[in-house]
Design a protein around this motif. Structure first.
Motif, PDB file in Angstrom:
ATOM      1  N   SER A   1      41.501  72.875   6.703  1.00 30.78           N
ATOM      2  CA  SER A   1      41.289  73.909   7.708  1.00 30.78           C
ATOM      3  C   SER A   1      42.442  73.930   8.709  1.00 30.78           C
ATOM      4  CB  SER A   1      39.973  73.655   8.458  1.00 30.78           C
ATOM      5  OG  SER A   1      38.862  73.796   7.597  1.00 30.78           O
ATOM      6  N   GLY A   2      42.754  75.121   9.220  1.00 30.41           N
ATOM      7  CA  GLY A   2      43.839  75.274  10.174  1.00 30.41           C
ATOM      8  C   GLY A   2      45.159  75.581   9.499  1.00 30.41           C
TER       9      GLY A   2
ATOM     10  N   GLU B   1      36.252  76.205   9.076  1.00 32.29           N
ATOM     11  CA  GLU B   1      37.422  76.918   9.588  1.00 32.29           C
ATOM     12  C   GLU B   1      38.381  77.179   8.424  1.00 32.29           C
ATOM     13  OE1 GLU B   1      41.171  76.231  12.681  1.00 32.29           O
ATOM     14  OE2 GLU B   1      39.507  74.794  12.607  1.00 32.29           O
TER      15      GLU B   1
END
Length: 315
Positions: A186-187, A14
């Motif tokens: 991620s994020g 991600e």
């Protein structure tokens, strides 16, 4: 290039996302890059498989075969790279409309992938390393690339205010600030921030729409040289109750549209046409090729303004 599937390499990563900031950070070690106006794209290289994946996890490899071929010859056994797919205009500036046309096969623009991070390479997870080390490894890799379709996203260490001003003059979307000592997470993250440099202009209100709210949107226009009012888009007003009351006190309804190019009516909305005498200030990202505003945000009405033939306000 023949490769074996590496053990331990993630099937999915991600992307790290930037947090919108109002101003540059006062502390910490930061570097800044151009905020490209395109599609976020991660590239996974492993075995005989090269994939281009959007930020939402969709496989777009078949839509960008030339990029796939360029990535396939990178001198790596396996890799995950992070970047942005764009189409550059004649001035070398990312053109989002040209990018959409390229995907729709209507345009002739060449899709370029600007790479700004290296998350994995040659059986090694680089996400735990600080940005400065990941970028150094990426630059070393990109120095071996000959394809004009793959480019390194340069970073700047100048005063961020001057970088933003330069980006604004070039009509770029903004800049991205990154902590150079931070790992890849991620994020959404505060170790990546985005600073936008929107344009601002005054527009004439030629009508409003009503939905569930008292005012759903303001219908905006500019006066062309022949004196006609041209519709350029709409913007939510974000009025308080008092501001909405003050707006209606100044608004003068009329039976017919004041626009020479009346906006297409949407189901479930009531349209109320107004005499084009109220002026609002609006910030926006850019003009579309169709002559409308993109990503517009209302900044308030002008109390002592009246419309002029150039679409701006006189005081």
């Amino acid at each position: 290039m023949k490769r074996n599937e590496p053990q331990g390499m993630p099937k999915v990563i991600e992307p790290q996302l930037a947090t919108l900031a109002k101003r540059p950070p006062a502390h910490g070690d930061w570097s800044y890059e151009i905020k490209f106006d395109g599609y976020r794209m991660l590239a996974r290289i492993a075995s005989c498989d090269v994939r281009l994946v959007t930020r939402n996890g969709y496989n777009w490899t078949d839509r960008m075969p030339k990029l796939r071929d360029a990535l396939d010859v990178l001198p790596v056994h396996d890799a995950w790279l992070d970047g942005e797919a764009v189409v550059l205009n004649a001035a070398g500036v990312p053109d989002f409309n040209a990018l959409q046309n390229a995907f729709d096969r209507r345009g002739k623009g060449q899709i370029v992938l600007f790479l700004f991070d290296l998350l994995w390479m040659n059986r090694t997870d680089l996400r735990v390393q600080p940005l400065r080390d990941r970028r150094a490894a990426l630059r070393e890799l990109m120095d071996q690339v000959e394809s004009p379709l793959l480019r390194f996203s340069d970073n700047f260490t100048d005063d961020p205010a001057s970088i933003i001003e330069s980006a604004r003059k070039m009509k770029l979307e903004g800049i991205i600030g990154k902590r150079i000592d931070a790992p890849y997470r991620s994020g959404r993250s505060t170790s990546w921030i985005k600073l936008k440099c929107n344009q601002r202009q005054e527009f004439v209100v030629g009508g409003i729409t009503r939905g569930k709210a008292d005012i759903d949107s303001l219908l905006l226009g500019v006066f062309d040289p022949d004196g006609s009012l041209r519709y350029v888009g709409s913007v939510p007003p974000y009025f308080t109750s008092r501001q909405a009351s003050a707006f209606f006190a100044r608004a003068e309804a009329q039976e017919f549209t004041p626009f020479r190019n009346t906006p297409k009516a949407e189901r479930g909305r009531e349209y109320l046409w107004l005499k084009p005498v109220i002026v609002v200030e609006v910030s926006f990202r850019e003009w579309t090729r169709g002559g409308e505003l993109r990503h517009a945000l209302s900044r308030g009405t002008r109390r002592q303004a009246r419309a002029r033939s150039d679409g701006r306000a006189s005081h």
